[in-house]
Scaffold this active site. Structure first.
Site, PDB file in Angstrom:
ATOM      1  N   LYS A 109       7.772 -14.354   9.195  1.00  0.00           N
ATOM      2  CA  LYS A 109       8.193 -13.635   7.727  1.00  0.00           C
ATOM      3  C   LYS A 109       9.198 -12.522   7.542  1.00  0.00           C
ATOM      4  O   LYS A 109       9.833 -12.778   6.638  1.00  0.00           O
ATOM      5  CB  LYS A 109       6.515 -12.933   7.291  1.00  0.00           C
ATOM      6  CG  LYS A 109       6.637 -12.348   5.992  1.00  0.00           C
ATOM      7  CD  LYS A 109       5.525 -11.991   5.653  1.00  0.00           C
ATOM      8  CE  LYS A 109       4.516 -11.001   6.161  1.00  0.00           C
ATOM      9  NZ  LYS A 109       5.127  -9.571   5.755  1.00  0.00           N
ATOM     10  N   SER A 110       9.155 -11.807   8.673  1.00  0.00           N
ATOM     11  CA  SER A 110       9.977 -10.735   8.816  1.00  0.00           C
ATOM     12  C   SER A 110      11.687 -11.571   8.833  1.00  0.00           C
ATOM     13  O   SER A 110      12.547 -10.900   8.260  1.00  0.00           O
ATOM     14  CB  SER A 110      10.126 -10.104  10.113  1.00  0.00           C
ATOM     15  OG  SER A 110       8.797  -9.181  10.136  1.00  0.00           O
ATOM     16  N   ASP A 157       0.788  -5.726  13.142  1.00  0.00           N
ATOM     17  CA  ASP A 157       0.076  -6.539  12.114  1.00  0.00           C
ATOM     18  C   ASP A 157      -1.096  -7.302  12.674  1.00  0.00           C
ATOM     19  O   ASP A 157      -1.759  -8.082  11.879  1.00  0.00           O
ATOM     20  CB  ASP A 157       1.108  -7.522  11.589  1.00  0.00           C
ATOM     21  CG  ASP A 157       2.110  -6.509  10.701  1.00  0.00           C
ATOM     22  OD1 ASP A 157       1.946  -5.722  10.112  1.00  0.00           O
ATOM     23  OD2 ASP A 157       3.037  -7.302  10.408  1.00  0.00           O
ATOM     24  N   GLN A 159      10.876  -1.421   8.863  1.00  0.00           N
ATOM     25  CA  GLN A 159      11.223  -1.459   7.400  1.00  0.00           C
ATOM     26  C   GLN A 159      12.162  -0.473   7.168  1.00  0.00           C
ATOM     27  O   GLN A 159      13.087  -0.289   6.373  1.00  0.00           O
ATOM     28  CB  GLN A 159       9.920  -1.339   6.479  1.00  0.00           C
ATOM     29  CG  GLN A 159       9.451  -2.667   6.823  1.00  0.00           C
ATOM     30  CD  GLN A 159       8.094  -2.938   5.849  1.00  0.00           C
ATOM     31  OE1 GLN A 159       7.791  -2.177   5.070  1.00  0.00           O
ATOM     32  NE2 GLN A 159       7.461  -3.985   5.865  1.00  0.00           N
TER      33      GLN A 159
HETATM   34  C1  S3P Z   1       8.057  -5.638   8.958  1.00  0.00           C
HETATM   35  C2  S3P Z   1       7.566  -4.547   9.782  1.00  0.00           C
HETATM   36  C3  S3P Z   1       6.233  -4.027   9.656  1.00  0.00           C
HETATM   37  C4  S3P Z   1       5.177  -5.044   9.378  1.00  0.00           C
HETATM   38  C5  S3P Z   1       5.689  -5.714   8.264  1.00  0.00           C
HETATM   39  C6  S3P Z   1       6.882  -6.633   8.375  1.00  0.00           C
HETATM   40  C7  S3P Z   1       9.355  -6.153   8.817  1.00  0.00           C
HETATM   41  O1  S3P Z   1       6.150  -2.887   8.986  1.00  0.00           O
HETATM   42  O2  S3P Z   1       3.961  -4.338   9.332  1.00  0.00           O
HETATM   43  O3  S3P Z   1       4.619  -6.630   8.071  1.00  0.00           O
HETATM   44  O4  S3P Z   1       9.728  -7.164   8.669  1.00  0.00           O
HETATM   45  O5  S3P Z   1      10.098  -5.087   9.205  1.00  0.00           O
HETATM   46  P1  S3P Z   1       6.722  -1.617   9.502  1.00  0.00           P
HETATM   47  O6  S3P Z   1       8.088  -1.595   9.725  1.00  0.00           O
HETATM   48  O7  S3P Z   1       6.364  -0.659   8.124  1.00  0.00           O
HETATM   49  O8  S3P Z   1       5.764  -1.001  10.475  1.00  0.00           O
END
Ligand code: S3P
Length: 425
Positions: A19-20, A312, A166
């Site tokens: 997903k990321s 996650d 994020q």
């Molecule tokens: C993600 C970062 C994580 C994760 C999210 C996806 C990303 O969040 O929990 O499902 O793709 O950068 P945080 O960066 O807020 O921890």
């Protein structure tokens, strides 16, 4: 969604795209020049929200099942969206896109579903404002909807109070549009997909320990990206293979980037029998197949620097802990409270409903494993990871478990229940 207990699980599952990485492929492809071709793109609702946002800003994006072609228009090629950008349920879309929007020459409004409207955005508003961005929470509660009036940005050195990819990615993306170097330091290293992929597109990014720095105005060029399978999705099959008796599952195409593989380290610490096979590299990311066999698990302590590498996966790790002998303690994971649901609360509520011994804490939970769990009505709270974690728990509880709003798995894993079912034929 009804899930029945299983006597054993056997077979193979191929994990859908990460997903990321899928989100980032669309974003970076849109602001690069020329064509970006993405294969094994995750067709989950979150990633489709990212596609729809960039289409609204004039980017042509073609889709054919899990192949995507993005006709990028370069760093300064986005156009003003005709209406509100709908981020759906996706925190990643909201926070990363805000970094790109902050430095544009147009205004935009971002909004999403009820969950997004209660997730904290101050964490990106603070650094973006320090860069000179004009970003406001329309309802004044530091949540979406957000109004971003594009503005010239200046480079900053930002020390983030949270280990969040994020936040880091948002600031680095804004740094592409700044007047000088931008650096982000985080308390603990979070996933580094932005650093790896932006660098492959031609950005000038350097990293050292927990700091990432970027120079502005690079020439980003379209790339070919093969998205590795998502370890966060593989996590459900890892847990299922470990806790359902007499099981042996081959989980194919699992991304094992060291900033994401904490679940494997914890599983090994709990006594798991998991073999890594066919380790190779795909688009700069390490990937392998995992052979998982039923294992006698024991409790462990999960805290400190490992937390961002499995954030996650903690709901499904909590499920594993409930089926393990002894106590598992999870600390330093207060971030669980600000995910798609408050996952300290939603894990506690549902594990208790199944008869587990779990005590929530301020920054985690304590689970005394080894109780015999029973089926229950599970409240997913529309959180995909809660639905999937408890579908796994249900496999190892004698009888039938009902998962309310179980279709929310489509956020990150359309086809999850079908893939799970195939393993028990
Ligand atoms: C993600 C970062 C994580 C994760 C999210 C996806 C990303 O969040 O929990 O499902 O793709 O950068 P945080 O960066 O807020 O921890």
């Amino acid at each position: 969604m009804q899930i029945n207990s299983k006597k054993s699980l056997h077979g193979e599952v191929t994990i859908p795209g990460d997903k990321s990485i899928s989100h980032r492929s669309i974003m970076f492809g849109s602001i690069a020049s020329g064509i970006t071709e993405v294969t094994n793109f995750l067709e989950g609702a979150d990633c489709l929200s990212t596609i729809s946002c960039f289409r609204k800003m004039g980017i042509e994006i073609e889709r054919d099942k899990d192949s995507v072609v993005i006709h990028g228009k370069g760093l300064h090629g986005l156009s003003a969206p005709s209406g509100t950008l709908d981020v759906g349920n996706s925190g990643t879309t909201t926070r990363l896109i805000s970094g790109i929007l902050a430095g544009q020459s147009f205004s935009s409004t971002l909004n999403g579903d009820a969950s997004i409207q209660s997730r904290p955005m101050r964490r990106i508003m603070t650094p973006l404002s320090l860069m000179g961005a004009d970003i406001t929470s329309i309802n004044g509660n530091d949540c979406a909807p957000l109004l971003i009036n594009g503005h010239p940005l200046k480079g900053i050195q930002y020390s983030s109070p949270v280990a969040s990819a994020q936040v880091k990615s948002c600031v680095l993306l804004a740094g592409l549009y700044a007047d000088g170097k931008t650096s982000v330091t985080e308390p603990v290293l979070s996933r580094n997909h932005t650093e790896l992929m932006l660098s492959a597109f031609g950005a000038n990014i350097t990293t050292s320990k927990t700091t990432a720095s970027i120079l502005p105005d690079p020439e980003l060029l379209g790339q070919k990206i093969a998205v590795p399978g998502d370890i966060s999705s593989a996590a459900y099959f890892i847990a299922a293979g470990l806790i359902v008796p007499n099981s042996e599952i081959l989980i194919k195409n699992v991304g094992i980037n060291p900033t994401r593989d904490g679940i494997l380290k914890v599983a090994y610490a709990m006594g798991a029998n998991i073999e890594k096979l066919n380790v190779h590299t795909v688009s700069g990311e390490p990937v392998c197949d995992l052979l998982v066999k039923t294992s006698f698990l024991h409790g462990t302590t999960i805290e400190g620097d490992i937390i961002p590498t499995l954030i996650d996966e903690l709901p499904v790790i909590a499920v594993m802990a409930a089926f393990a002998e002894g106590t598992t303690t999870i600390r330093d994971a207060a971030e669980l409270k600000v995910k798609e649901s408050n996952r300290i609360d939603t894990v506690t509520e549902n594990l208790k409903a199944m008869g587990a011994d779990i005590t929530p804490t301020e920054d985690g939970m304590i689970i005394c494993g080894g109780k015999t769990l029973h089926p229950a009505t599970i409240h997913s709270h529309l959180d995909h990871r809660i639905a999937m974690s408890f579908a796994v728990a249900a496999l190892a509880c004698e009888g039938e478990t009902e998962i309310m709003d179980g279709e929310c798995v489509n956020i990150s894993y359309p086809g999850f229940y079908e893939d799970l079912e195939k393993l028990s034929l």
